[in-house]
Design a protein around this motif. Structure first.
Motif, PDB file in Angstrom:
ATOM      1  N   ALA A   3      -2.681  89.773  48.316  1.00 48.03           N
ATOM      2  CA  ALA A   3      -1.253  90.092  48.417  1.00 48.03           C
ATOM      3  C   ALA A   3      -1.056  91.563  48.784  1.00 48.03           C
ATOM      4  CB  ALA A   3      -0.550  89.776  47.098  1.00 48.03           C
ATOM      5  N   GLU A   4      -1.842  92.447  48.177  1.00 46.17           N
ATOM      6  CA  GLU A   4      -1.745  93.875  48.489  1.00 46.17           C
ATOM      7  C   GLU A   4      -2.106  94.123  49.953  1.00 46.17           C
ATOM      8  OE1 GLU A   4      -4.251  95.896  45.744  1.00 46.17           O
ATOM      9  OE2 GLU A   4      -2.923  95.570  44.018  1.00 46.17           O
ATOM     10  N   ARG A   5      -3.152  93.462  50.411  1.00 42.56           N
ATOM     11  CA  ARG A   5      -3.581  93.635  51.808  1.00 42.56           C
ATOM     12  C   ARG A   5      -2.522  93.135  52.778  1.00 42.56           C
ATOM     13  NH1 ARG A   5      -8.804  90.363  54.053  1.00 42.56           N
ATOM     14  NH2 ARG A   5      -7.820  89.646  55.971  1.00 42.56           N
ATOM     15  N   SER A   7      -9.390  87.134  45.674  1.00 38.84           N
ATOM     16  CA  SER A   7      -8.375  87.443  44.662  1.00 38.84           C
ATOM     17  C   SER A   7      -6.993  87.318  45.274  1.00 38.84           C
ATOM     18  CB  SER A   7      -8.576  88.866  44.121  1.00 38.84           C
ATOM     19  OG  SER A   7      -7.428  89.348  43.477  1.00 38.84           O
ATOM     20  N   MET A   8      -6.081  86.643  44.552  1.00 33.62           N
ATOM     21  CA  MET A   8      -4.699  86.541  45.007  1.00 33.62           C
ATOM     22  C   MET A   8      -4.041  87.918  45.023  1.00 33.62           C
ATOM     23  SD  MET A   8      -3.631  83.384  45.699  1.00 33.62           S
ATOM     24  CE  MET A   8      -4.150  81.672  45.442  1.00 33.62           C
ATOM     25  N   LEU A  47       2.716  84.883  47.537  1.00 36.91           N
ATOM     26  CA  LEU A  47       1.466  84.415  48.146  1.00 36.91           C
ATOM     27  C   LEU A  47       0.968  83.156  47.455  1.00 36.91           C
ATOM     28  CD1 LEU A  47      -0.960  84.773  50.035  1.00 36.91           C
ATOM     29  CD2 LEU A  47      -1.962  86.312  48.338  1.00 36.91           C
ATOM     30  N   SER A  48       0.986  83.164  46.128  1.00 39.90           N
ATOM     31  CA  SER A  48       0.532  81.995  45.370  1.00 39.90           C
ATOM     32  C   SER A  48       1.357  80.758  45.725  1.00 39.90           C
ATOM     33  CB  SER A  48       0.626  82.273  43.870  1.00 39.90           C
ATOM     34  OG  SER A  48      -0.249  83.317  43.499  1.00 39.90           O
ATOM     35  N   GLN A  49       2.674  80.957  45.897  1.00 41.13           N
ATOM     36  CA  GLN A  49       3.543  79.838  46.237  1.00 41.13           C
ATOM     37  C   GLN A  49       3.199  79.284  47.624  1.00 41.13           C
ATOM     38  OE1 GLN A  49       7.702  80.806  46.516  1.00 41.13           O
ATOM     39  NE2 GLN A  49       8.359  78.681  46.337  1.00 41.13           N
ATOM     40  N   GLN A  50       2.927  80.174  48.573  1.00 42.58           N
ATOM     41  CA  GLN A  50       2.564  79.736  49.920  1.00 42.58           C
ATOM     42  C   GLN A  50       1.246  78.954  49.916  1.00 42.58           C
ATOM     43  OE1 GLN A  50       4.116  79.895  52.896  1.00 42.58           O
ATOM     44  NE2 GLN A  50       5.947  80.766  51.928  1.00 42.58           N
ATOM     45  N   ALA A  78      -7.060  85.380  54.065  1.00 39.19           N
ATOM     46  CA  ALA A  78      -7.076  86.644  53.333  1.00 39.19           C
ATOM     47  C   ALA A  78      -7.512  86.429  51.886  1.00 39.19           C
ATOM     48  CB  ALA A  78      -5.695  87.300  53.381  1.00 39.19           C
ATOM     49  N   VAL A  79      -7.024  85.366  51.259  1.00 35.78           N
ATOM     50  CA  VAL A  79      -7.418  85.067  49.880  1.00 35.78           C
ATOM     51  C   VAL A  79      -8.918  84.805  49.800  1.00 35.78           C
ATOM     52  CG1 VAL A  79      -7.174  83.411  47.985  1.00 35.78           C
ATOM     53  CG2 VAL A  79      -5.145  84.211  49.204  1.00 35.78           C
TER      54      VAL A  79
END
Length: 302
Positions: A22-24, A17-18, A32-35, A11-12
Motif C-alpha cells: 500500500a505504501e509503495r 505485505s499489504m 488495497l485489502s478490499q481490492q 505489488a503485494v
C-alpha cells in the motif's frame, strides 16, 4: 477485474505485505485489502495466505500472477507504443543484463537515452541467474537483454555489439605480474582464487575455463559483485579473472592480459516487433565502444 487490480496483486506478492504494498502504491491499506478481496471473490480462489508477518502467495496465486504480469506488461507496451506514435517517448523500457556486461558502456548509453527522452523510464534486472533470466524471458517481462549467449527459449532478435575480453586481476607487486607479456591461466594454478556466487553465468564460465585447462585452484572467497572481487584482490586475498570492462575505475592497473586471449561475444537481444524505445536504446548501445581491453585505457565519454 481490471489491470489496476492485477498491479495491486503483483505489488503485494513482491512486497510480501499489504502494508508495504500500500505504501509503495500510494493507497491506503484498507483500500488495497478490499481490492484484493474483490479480485479473489471474482476469481473464486484465494491468491494469498495471510500470516502474522505478512502474506504468502498460494499455488493458485502463483498461476494467476504469472499471467497477470504478462497482461500488465502488454498494457505498458501498448501505452508506450501509442505515445511514441504521437512523438512522445514515454512509458517503461525493461532490460536484463548479465553479470559484468556493459559495466561502462551501459551507463553511458542509458545516460544518452535519458538526455534525449527524459520521460522514458528504464527498469534494469541486474545479474539475474540463468533460471531467473529464462523465467523473465518466458513470462514476456523483458523488452531487451544484454548477454553473452541467449537464454533457453529466447526468441529475441540478436544484434552483435562486439567482443568482451577477459583479464586476470592480481594485487600490486605480485611476483607473477608480467612485464611486457601476458599471463597464462596455468601461471595462476597455485594461487588462491576469488570466485563468484554459484549458479551465476560468470562463475559457470570460470568453472568451465578451469576444467578445460585442467586446473582446480583453491577458492579463497566468493563475491556477488565483480567490483567486490576486484577490491578483494587489491587487498591481497587472491586473484581472479573478470571481463575487462567490469574493472572498477581506479583499479585498472591490477588487470593483466591473458594468453591465449579469452573473449566472449556481446549480444543485445530485442523482442520481436520492437517499439520506439527499444530502437532508441539499441542505437545508443551501438554507439558505445565494445572493443575489449581498450576500455581499460579509455576515459568515459559524455
Amino acid at each position: 477485474m481490471n489491470l489496476r487490480q492485477y498491479e495491486y496483486a503483483l505489488a503485494v506478492a513482491e512486497e510480501g505485505s499489504m502494508t508495504a504494498a500500500a505504501e509503495r502504491l500510494g493507497v491506503t491499506q484498507p483500500s488495497l485489502s478490499q481490492q484484493i478481496a474483490t479480485l479473489e471473490k471474482h476469481l473464486g480462489v484465494q491468491l494469498f495466505t495471510r500470516t502474522p508477518s505478512g502474506v504468502t502467495v498460494t499455488v493458485a496465486g502463483r498461476a494467476f500472477l504469472a499471467e497477470a504480469e504478462i497482461a500488465t506488461t502488454a498494457s505498458r507496451r501498448a501505452i508506450t507504443a501509442a505515445r511514441a506514435a504521437g512523438g512522445e517517448l514515454t512509458g517503461e523500457l525493461v532490460m536484463a543484463v548479465h553479470m559484468g556486461l556493459g559495466a561502462r558502456q551501459l551507463p553511458q548509453a542509458l545516460g544518452q537515452l535519458r538526455n534525449r527522452h527524459p520521460k522514458l523510464q528504464v527498469t534494469l534486472y541486474e545479474e539475474p541467474d540463468p533460471a531467473e533470466m529464462e523465467r523473465l524471458v518466458r513470462q514476456g517481462s523483458l523488452d531487451m537483454i544484454l548477454v553473452h549467449h541467449f537464454p533457453a527459449g529466447c526468441t529475441f532478435d540478436a544484434h552483435p555489439l562486439g567482443e568482451e575480453n577477459y583479464v586476470a586481476v592480481l594485487p600490486k607487486g605480485h611476483p607473477l605480474r608480467p612485464v611486457g607479456a601476458a599471463l597464462r591461466l596455468e601461471d595462476l594454478a597455485s594461487e588462491g582464487w576469488i570466485r563468484f556466487r554459484r549458479a551465476s553465468l560468470l562463475d559457470d564460465y570460470l568453472a568451465r575455463l578451469l576444467t578445460n585447462t585442467g586446473l582446480s585452484p583453491h577458492t579463497v572467497a566468493r563475491a556477488s559483485q565483480i567490483s567486490t572481487a576486484v577490491r578483494l584482490v587489491a587487498q591481497g586475498l587472491g586473484v581472479t579473472v573478470v571481463p575487462a570492462s567490469a574493472i572498477p575505475e581506479g583499479f585498472e592497473e591490477l588487470a593483466c592480459p591473458l594468453q591465449p586471449t579469452l573473449t566472449e561475444p556481446v549480444l543485445v537481444g530485442v523482442r520481436r516487433n520492437p517499439g520506439a524505445a527499444e530502437t532508441a536504446m539499441l542505437d545508443h548501445l551501438n554507439q558505445q565502444n565494445w572493443c575489449g581491453t581498450s576500455l581499460l585505457h579509455q576515459p568515459a565519454t559524455d
